[in-house]
Design a protein around this motif. Structure first.
Motif, PDB file in Angstrom:
ATOM      1  N   GLY A 165       0.823  -1.219  -0.065  1.00  0.00           N
ATOM      2  CA  GLY A 165      -0.085  -0.033   0.001  1.00  0.00           C
ATOM      3  C   GLY A 165       0.689   1.253  -0.205  1.00  0.00           C
ATOM      4  O   GLY A 165       0.189   2.409  -0.352  1.00  0.00           O
ATOM      5  N   ASP A 166       2.172   1.093   0.237  1.00  0.00           N
ATOM      6  CA  ASP A 166       2.905   2.497   0.345  1.00  0.00           C
ATOM      7  C   ASP A 166       3.949   2.470  -0.656  1.00  0.00           C
ATOM      8  O   ASP A 166       4.927   2.766  -0.780  1.00  0.00           O
ATOM      9  N   MET A 167       3.223   1.885  -2.052  1.00  0.00           N
ATOM     10  CA  MET A 167       4.255   2.070  -3.276  1.00  0.00           C
ATOM     11  C   MET A 167       3.335   2.819  -4.206  1.00  0.00           C
ATOM     12  O   MET A 167       2.775   2.700  -4.992  1.00  0.00           O
ATOM     13  N   PRO A 168       3.407   4.388  -4.039  1.00  0.00           N
ATOM     14  CA  PRO A 168       2.672   4.958  -4.668  1.00  0.00           C
ATOM     15  C   PRO A 168       3.227   5.520  -6.190  1.00  0.00           C
ATOM     16  O   PRO A 168       2.414   5.922  -7.092  1.00  0.00           O
ATOM     17  N   GLU A 169       4.500   5.054  -6.350  1.00  0.00           N
ATOM     18  CA  GLU A 169       4.964   5.219  -7.692  1.00  0.00           C
ATOM     19  C   GLU A 169       5.159   3.956  -8.520  1.00  0.00           C
ATOM     20  O   GLU A 169       5.978   4.116  -9.530  1.00  0.00           O
ATOM     21  N   LEU A 170       4.113   3.102  -8.152  1.00  0.00           N
ATOM     22  CA  LEU A 170       4.186   1.934  -9.317  1.00  0.00           C
ATOM     23  C   LEU A 170       4.208   2.357 -10.546  1.00  0.00           C
ATOM     24  O   LEU A 170       3.301   3.180 -11.009  1.00  0.00           O
ATOM     25  N   GLN A 171       4.799   1.609 -11.428  1.00  0.00           N
ATOM     26  CA  GLN A 171       4.631   2.136 -12.889  1.00  0.00           C
ATOM     27  C   GLN A 171       3.780   0.861 -13.704  1.00  0.00           C
ATOM     28  O   GLN A 171       4.303  -0.201 -13.651  1.00  0.00           O
ATOM     29  N   PRO A 172       2.755   1.337 -14.211  1.00  0.00           N
ATOM     30  CA  PRO A 172       1.667   0.219 -14.854  1.00  0.00           C
ATOM     31  C   PRO A 172       2.392  -0.325 -15.900  1.00  0.00           C
ATOM     32  O   PRO A 172       2.311  -1.738 -16.204  1.00  0.00           O
ATOM     33  N   SER A 173       3.405   0.386 -16.706  1.00  0.00           N
ATOM     34  CA  SER A 173       4.171  -0.524 -17.819  1.00  0.00           C
ATOM     35  C   SER A 173       5.046  -1.454 -17.248  1.00  0.00           C
ATOM     36  O   SER A 173       4.969  -2.506 -17.778  1.00  0.00           O
ATOM     37  N   VAL A 174       5.656  -1.312 -15.994  1.00  0.00           N
ATOM     38  CA  VAL A 174       6.434  -2.429 -15.752  1.00  0.00           C
ATOM     39  C   VAL A 174       5.417  -3.427 -15.062  1.00  0.00           C
ATOM     40  O   VAL A 174       5.665  -4.817 -15.271  1.00  0.00           O
ATOM     41  N   LEU A 175       4.252  -3.242 -14.288  1.00  0.00           N
ATOM     42  CA  LEU A 175       3.582  -4.260 -14.133  1.00  0.00           C
ATOM     43  C   LEU A 175       2.809  -5.103 -15.317  1.00  0.00           C
ATOM     44  O   LEU A 175       2.692  -6.415 -15.308  1.00  0.00           O
ATOM     45  N   VAL A 176       2.648  -4.454 -16.300  1.00  0.00           N
ATOM     46  CA  VAL A 176       2.122  -5.133 -17.599  1.00  0.00           C
ATOM     47  C   VAL A 176       3.351  -6.124 -18.189  1.00  0.00           C
ATOM     48  O   VAL A 176       3.116  -6.985 -18.428  1.00  0.00           O
ATOM     49  N   MET A 177       4.457  -5.489 -18.059  1.00  0.00           N
ATOM     50  CA  MET A 177       5.658  -6.397 -18.583  1.00  0.00           C
ATOM     51  C   MET A 177       5.700  -7.637 -17.902  1.00  0.00           C
ATOM     52  O   MET A 177       6.208  -8.826 -18.264  1.00  0.00           O
ATOM     53  N   MET A 178       5.701  -7.399 -16.283  1.00  0.00           N
ATOM     54  CA  MET A 178       5.914  -8.505 -15.474  1.00  0.00           C
ATOM     55  C   MET A 178       4.643  -9.445 -15.734  1.00  0.00           C
ATOM     56  O   MET A 178       5.046 -10.757 -15.722  1.00  0.00           O
ATOM     57  N   LEU A 179       3.467  -9.061 -15.874  1.00  0.00           N
ATOM     58  CA  LEU A 179       2.362 -10.018 -16.123  1.00  0.00           C
ATOM     59  C   LEU A 179       2.457 -10.810 -17.437  1.00  0.00           C
ATOM     60  O   LEU A 179       2.200 -11.883 -17.558  1.00  0.00           O
ATOM     61  N   GLY A 180       3.119 -10.081 -18.737  1.00  0.00           N
ATOM     62  CA  GLY A 180       3.337 -10.697 -19.788  1.00  0.00           C
ATOM     63  C   GLY A 180       4.584 -11.866 -19.680  1.00  0.00           C
ATOM     64  O   GLY A 180       4.551 -12.695 -20.483  1.00  0.00           O
ATOM     65  N   SER A 181       5.177 -11.646 -18.727  1.00  0.00           N
ATOM     66  CA  SER A 181       6.812 -12.579 -18.508  1.00  0.00           C
ATOM     67  C   SER A 181       6.053 -13.768 -17.987  1.00  0.00           C
ATOM     68  O   SER A 181       6.980 -14.595 -17.614  1.00  0.00           O
ATOM     69  N   VAL A 182       5.079 -13.655 -16.883  1.00  0.00           N
ATOM     70  CA  VAL A 182       4.960 -14.957 -15.948  1.00  0.00           C
ATOM     71  C   VAL A 182       3.976 -16.122 -16.409  1.00  0.00           C
ATOM     72  O   VAL A 182       4.092 -17.261 -16.004  1.00  0.00           O
ATOM     73  N   VAL A 183       3.536 -16.042 -17.855  1.00  0.00           N
ATOM     74  CA  VAL A 183       2.794 -16.767 -18.331  1.00  0.00           C
ATOM     75  C   VAL A 183       3.046 -18.184 -18.394  1.00  0.00           C
ATOM     76  O   VAL A 183       2.459 -19.130 -18.081  1.00  0.00           O
ATOM     77  N   ASP A 184       4.532 -18.631 -18.400  1.00  0.00           N
ATOM     78  CA  ASP A 184       4.903 -19.933 -18.345  1.00  0.00           C
ATOM     79  C   ASP A 184       5.316 -20.343 -16.912  1.00  0.00           C
ATOM     80  O   ASP A 184       5.797 -21.525 -16.921  1.00  0.00           O
ATOM     81  N   GLY A 185       5.437 -19.243 -15.874  1.00  0.00           N
ATOM     82  CA  GLY A 185       6.189 -19.590 -14.788  1.00  0.00           C
ATOM     83  C   GLY A 185       4.923 -19.321 -13.644  1.00  0.00           C
ATOM     84  O   GLY A 185       3.774 -19.329 -13.979  1.00  0.00           O
ATOM     85  N   ASP A 186       5.377 -19.555 -12.232  1.00  0.00           N
ATOM     86  CA  ASP A 186       4.480 -19.241 -11.359  1.00  0.00           C
ATOM     87  C   ASP A 186       4.644 -18.021 -10.646  1.00  0.00           C
ATOM     88  O   ASP A 186       3.855 -17.434  -9.739  1.00  0.00           O
ATOM     89  N   ALA A 187       5.782 -17.208 -10.739  1.00  0.00           N
ATOM     90  CA  ALA A 187       5.782 -16.020 -10.220  1.00  0.00           C
ATOM     91  C   ALA A 187       7.186 -15.190 -10.865  1.00  0.00           C
ATOM     92  O   ALA A 187       7.946 -15.728 -11.861  1.00  0.00           O
ATOM     93  N   VAL A 188       6.822 -13.889 -10.802  1.00  0.00           N
ATOM     94  CA  VAL A 188       7.730 -13.223 -11.484  1.00  0.00           C
ATOM     95  C   VAL A 188       8.084 -11.697 -10.301  1.00  0.00           C
ATOM     96  O   VAL A 188       7.004 -11.189  -9.839  1.00  0.00           O
ATOM     97  N   ALA A 189       9.416 -11.489 -10.083  1.00  0.00           N
ATOM     98  CA  ALA A 189       9.858 -10.404  -9.230  1.00  0.00           C
ATOM     99  C   ALA A 189      10.809  -9.736  -9.883  1.00  0.00           C
ATOM    100  O   ALA A 189      11.224 -10.162 -10.880  1.00  0.00           O
ATOM    101  N   LEU A 190      11.069  -8.596  -9.539  1.00  0.00           N
ATOM    102  CA  LEU A 190      12.226  -7.686 -10.249  1.00  0.00           C
ATOM    103  C   LEU A 190      13.421  -7.803  -9.667  1.00  0.00           C
ATOM    104  O   LEU A 190      13.700  -7.966  -8.354  1.00  0.00           O
ATOM    105  N   ALA A 191      14.450  -7.707 -10.461  1.00  0.00           N
ATOM    106  CA  ALA A 191      15.749  -7.921  -9.859  1.00  0.00           C
ATOM    107  C   ALA A 191      16.411  -6.381  -9.542  1.00  0.00           C
ATOM    108  O   ALA A 191      15.969  -5.359 -10.336  1.00  0.00           O
ATOM    109  N   ASP A 192      17.104  -6.376  -8.610  1.00  0.00           N
ATOM    110  CA  ASP A 192      17.709  -5.340  -8.094  1.00  0.00           C
ATOM    111  C   ASP A 192      19.254  -5.416  -8.094  1.00  0.00           C
ATOM    112  O   ASP A 192      19.657  -5.676  -7.004  1.00  0.00           O
ATOM    113  N   GLY A 193      20.022  -5.165  -9.166  1.00  0.00           N
ATOM    114  CA  GLY A 193      21.305  -5.638  -9.062  1.00  0.00           C
ATOM    115  C   GLY A 193      21.332  -7.330  -9.018  1.00  0.00           C
ATOM    116  O   GLY A 193      20.797  -7.989  -9.588  1.00  0.00           O
TER     117      GLY A 193
END
Length: 186
Positions: free
Chosen positions: A141-169
C-alpha cells in the motif's frame, strides 16, 4: 435546407435526440492493459491486483497509508496504479482494523488477515484465497510510484512460470510481484 434541419433539431424527434446523444458520447479510452493486449494479440492473462495494507505503521506513529501524498491518501495511489492493469483489486487489512478510505472507481474488495501481526506473506495468502483469476499482481500500500507499464511487462513474463519479481542488481525485490494464484495460495 438550413431552416429545415434547424426545425428538425428543434422538433424533439427521437432521431434528433439520438443524434445529439451520440455526438455527446465520447468513446472510452482503452485502459493500459487493453492497449497492451491489442498490441500483443490479447496474450496477457487476466490478473487481480492485491494491495497489502495490513501493517501497523508503528515506526511511522500513525496510519501511514492514510497520510496525504500528492493530494490523496498514500493507499489510493497503489490502488489506482494496479487498477490501470487489473479489473479487480483486493485490499488486505489487519483483522481488527477499520475499513480504509478507498478511491472511487475501481472494483475493490477488502480482505482481512486471519490473525494479527503475521506479516505480508500471511496478508498475501488471505487475499489470494479470494481471487478468481489465474494470476495476481501484489504490491504494498505504500508504493505510490508503481509503474503500470512495468506491471504489464511483469504480467506478460509470468505466463509460463509461477511468479515474477524484479531484480535489483544481484538482489530480488519482493514487491511488486506477479504470482500464479493456485500454488501461491496453498
Amino acid at each position: 435546407r438550413a431552416d429545415i434541419s434547424a426545425s428538425r433539431d428543434d422538433s424533439g424527434s427521437s432521431t434528433c435526440r439520438t443524434a445529439r446523444r451520440c455526438r455527446r458520447r465520447r468513446r472510452r479510452r482503452p485502459s493500459r492493459i487493453e492497449r497492451c493486449r491489442l498490441r500483443r494479440g490479447n496474450s496477457l492473462p487476466d490478473a487481480t491486483g492485491v494491495v497489502l495494507a495490513g501493517g501497523r505503521s508503528t515506526r511511522f506513529g500513525r496510519d501511514k497509508l492514510a497520510e496525504p501524498y500528492q493530494g490523496e491518501p498514500l493507499l489510493h495511489h497503489a490502488v489506482a496504479r494496479l487498477a490501470e492493469v487489473c479489473d479487480e483489486i483486493v485490499v488486505v487489512i489487519a483483522p481488527g482494523a477499520p475499513a480504509p478510505s478507498l478511491p472511487v472507481g475501481p472494483r475493490i474488495r477488502v480482505a482481512r488477515d486471519e490473525s494479527e501481526g503475521q506479516g505480508p506473506l500471511a496478508g498475501m495468502v488471505a487475499a489470494l484465497r479470494s481471487v478468481t483469476t489465474t494470476f495476481a499482481i501484489v504490491a504494498a500500500g505504500d508504493m505510490p510510484e508503481l509503474q503500470p507499464s512495468v506491471l504489464v511487462m511483469m504480467l506478460g513474463s509470468v505466463v509460463d512460470g509461477d511468479a515474477v519479481a524484479l531484480a535489483d542488481g544481484s538482489d530480488v525485490r519482493p514487491l511488486p510481484c506477479v504470482v500464479r494464484v493456485e500454488p501461491a495460495a496453498e
